[in-house]
Design a protein around this motif. Structure first.
Motif, short mmCIF file in Angstrom:
data_model
loop_
_atom_site.label_atom_id
_atom_site.label_comp_id
_atom_site.label_asym_id
_atom_site.label_seq_id
_atom_site.Cartn_x
_atom_site.Cartn_y
_atom_site.Cartn_z
N ASN A 12 54.29 40.64 25.95
CA ASN A 12 54.65 41.74 24.68
C ASN A 12 55.65 42.62 25.08
OD1 ASN A 12 52.69 40.86 22.73
ND2 ASN A 12 51.06 41.95 23.78
N ASN A 13 56.23 42.90 26.41
CA ASN A 13 57.19 43.59 26.60
C ASN A 13 58.52 43.12 26.82
OD1 ASN A 13 56.72 42.40 29.04
ND2 ASN A 13 56.29 44.29 30.31
N GLY A 14 58.71 41.77 26.35
CA GLY A 14 59.91 41.10 26.59
C GLY A 14 60.04 40.21 27.59
N VAL A 15 59.24 40.69 28.80
CA VAL A 15 59.36 40.06 30.09
C VAL A 15 59.14 38.64 29.98
CG1 VAL A 15 58.58 39.81 32.40
CG2 VAL A 15 58.98 42.00 31.39
N ASN A 16 60.19 37.74 30.54
CA ASN A 16 59.68 36.27 30.80
C ASN A 16 59.40 35.89 31.98
OD1 ASN A 16 61.07 36.18 27.86
ND2 ASN A 16 63.14 35.96 29.14
N SER A 17 58.34 34.99 32.05
CA SER A 17 57.49 35.16 33.38
C SER A 17 56.90 33.73 33.28
CB SER A 17 56.21 36.09 33.38
OG SER A 17 55.77 36.06 34.83
N GLN A 41 56.92 53.24 37.53
CA GLN A 41 57.10 52.01 36.76
C GLN A 41 57.48 52.38 35.26
OE1 GLN A 41 56.98 48.63 38.13
NE2 GLN A 41 57.19 50.05 39.73
N GLN A 42 58.43 51.44 34.54
CA GLN A 42 58.92 52.05 33.49
C GLN A 42 58.19 51.00 32.28
OE1 GLN A 42 60.91 54.64 32.63
NE2 GLN A 42 60.48 55.20 34.64
N PRO A 43 58.02 51.24 31.12
CA PRO A 43 57.75 50.39 30.10
C PRO A 43 58.47 48.97 30.10
CG PRO A 43 57.55 52.34 29.13
CD PRO A 43 58.02 52.57 30.43
N GLY A 44 58.35 47.73 30.15
CA GLY A 44 59.22 46.81 30.18
C GLY A 44 59.43 46.31 31.53
N SER A 45 58.41 46.80 32.52
CA SER A 45 58.73 46.29 33.78
C SER A 45 57.74 44.79 34.01
CB SER A 45 58.19 47.24 34.81
OG SER A 45 57.82 46.66 36.11
N SER A 46 57.92 44.01 34.81
CA SER A 46 57.25 42.70 35.35
C SER A 46 55.84 43.10 35.99
CB SER A 46 57.99 41.70 35.65
OG SER A 46 58.30 42.11 37.05
N GLU A 47 55.93 44.32 36.72
CA GLU A 47 54.79 44.56 37.63
C GLU A 47 53.58 45.26 36.93
OE1 GLU A 47 53.92 45.56 41.72
OE2 GLU A 47 55.74 44.52 40.78
N ILE A 48 52.49 44.73 37.27
CA ILE A 48 51.26 44.79 36.52
C ILE A 48 50.50 45.78 37.24
CG2 ILE A 48 49.24 44.31 35.44
CD1 ILE A 48 50.40 41.49 34.92
N ILE A 49 50.50 47.27 37.02
CA ILE A 49 49.77 48.06 38.05
C ILE A 49 48.27 48.09 37.57
CG2 ILE A 49 51.71 49.64 38.12
CD1 ILE A 49 50.04 51.53 36.02
N GLY A 75 49.46 46.00 25.68
CA GLY A 75 50.85 46.33 24.88
C GLY A 75 51.93 45.85 25.73
N GLU A 76 51.90 45.82 27.10
CA GLU A 76 53.01 45.08 27.79
C GLU A 76 52.96 43.47 28.35
OE1 GLU A 76 55.76 47.12 29.69
OE2 GLU A 76 55.56 48.33 27.90
N HIS A 77 51.90 43.24 28.75
CA HIS A 77 51.56 42.12 29.62
C HIS A 77 50.52 40.84 28.89
CE1 HIS A 77 53.70 44.42 32.52
NE2 HIS A 77 52.62 45.07 32.87
N LEU A 78 50.11 41.20 27.71
CA LEU A 78 49.52 39.98 27.26
C LEU A 78 50.72 38.94 26.61
CD1 LEU A 78 46.54 41.29 24.73
CD2 LEU A 78 46.38 39.88 27.07
N LEU A 79 50.42 37.81 26.54
CA LEU A 79 51.34 36.89 26.13
C LEU A 79 51.78 37.15 24.66
CD1 LEU A 79 51.56 33.07 26.77
CD2 LEU A 79 51.22 33.93 24.25
N GLN A 80 53.11 37.13 24.58
CA GLN A 80 53.65 37.54 22.93
C GLN A 80 53.47 36.34 22.00
OE1 GLN A 80 57.99 37.64 21.71
NE2 GLN A 80 57.53 39.48 22.63
#
Length: 224
Positions: A12-17, A41-49, A75-80
Motif C-alpha cells: 500500500n505504501n508503494g514499496v515493491n517487494s 522509520q518514515q512512511p514509505g519504508s520497506s521495514e516493518i516495525i 496502511g503501509e504494508h498490506l498488498l496493494q
C-alpha cells in the motif's frame, strides 16, 4: 512466464517487494510481536516495525501519520489491491494453462508434471451424474497472486471461528478441506523468479515467494 528475472508485488505504501500482507488479522498477530525494533522509520519504508516500537519516541513520523499500530501496518504494508503492477498483472487461468501441461522425465525415467500444483488444478473437477455443472475438469485453475489475496484476505484464523466465515462454514458442512488464515500455505500460479513462486504464507499472513520444489497446498478456483 515473466519478462525479467524477478517479478514483485506492491504494498500500500508503494514499496515493491517479494512479500506483502494478505490476511490482516494474521499479519497483525505476527508482526505486532515479530516486527523490527528499528527507530526513526518514515512512511514509505520497506521495514516493518513491531508494535512496541510504534511510539512517538522511537518512530515519531509513523505515529504522526497513523493513529494506531494497526492503521500503520495495514496502511503501509498490506498488498496493494487492486494494483496494475508486477505479479498482480498476471491472470491465474492463463498462467495455469501455460504451465499445467508441461512435463519432464524424472530420475526414474517417468514423465511427470513440471508444475504439479498447476497440473492438479487443471485435473480437478466436480461431477454430478447425469448433469453438466460447468465445474468439470478444465474449468478450474491455480489462483494468481491477486486471486489468492481475495481468497485468503477475509479467512478466519482457526476452526474455532469457522461459523463466522461463510467460505469455511460451507466447506466444513460439505466435508471439504477448509482454508484458514493461520497455518495454511496454498500456491499461486505467479512466479517471483526462476526458482520460486508466490504462495500465501500462513505463518505470517502475507503473500510470499517460496521454492517451487516445496510441497504445499493446492486450492483450485473457478471464479472469484
Amino acid at each position: 512466464m515473466i519478462e525479467g528475472s524477478t517479478e514483485y508485488v506492491r504494498r500500500n505504501n508503494g514499496v515493491n517487494s517479494s512479500y506483502a500482507g494478505c490476511n490482516p488479522e494474521k499479519f497483525l498477530q505476527y508482526y505486532s510481536a515479530n516486527g523490527s525494533e528499528r527507530t526513526g522509520q518514515q512512511p514509505g519504508s520497506s521495514e516493518i516495525i513491531r508494535e512496541s516500537a510504534f511510539t512517538e519516541e522511537a518512530n515519531p513520523a509513523l505515529v504522526a501519520a497513523y493513529p494506531t499500530y494497526r492503521d500503520y501496518l495495514f496502511g503501509e504494508h498490506l498488498l496493494q489491491y487492486p494494483a496494475a503492477y508486477g505479479a498482480l498483472l498476471r491472470d491465474g487461468k492463463t498462467n495455469t494453462a501455460k504451465i499445467g501441461g508441461l512435463r519432464f522425465v524424472d530420475v526414474h525415467g517417468e514423465s511427470v508434471p513440471r508444475y504439479p500444483a498447476a497440473a492438479a488444478a487443471l485435473d480437478y473437477g466436480v461431477t454430478v451424474e447425469g448433469t453438466t455443472t460447468g465445474l468439470e475438469a478444465g474449468a478450474w485453475w491455480l489462483p494468481s497472486v491477486d486471486e489468492v489475496y481475495l481468497l485468503m484476505h477475509d479467512r478466519v484464523l482457526t476452526s474455532a471461528d469457522r461459523e463466522s466465515d461463510p467460505i469455511n462454514r460451507t466447506l466444513s458442512r460439505l466435508g471439504k478441506t477448509t482454508c484458514y488464515g493461520s497455518g495454511y500455505y496454498p500456491w499461486t500460479s505467479g512466479e517471483y523468479n526462476s526458482n520460486t513462486a508466490f504462495i500465501y504464507y500462513g505463518r505470517t499472513g502475507y503473500v510470499f515467494n517460496y521454492y517451487k520444489y516445496s510441497t504445499l497446498a493446492v486450492r483450485p478456483v473457478s471464479a472469484l
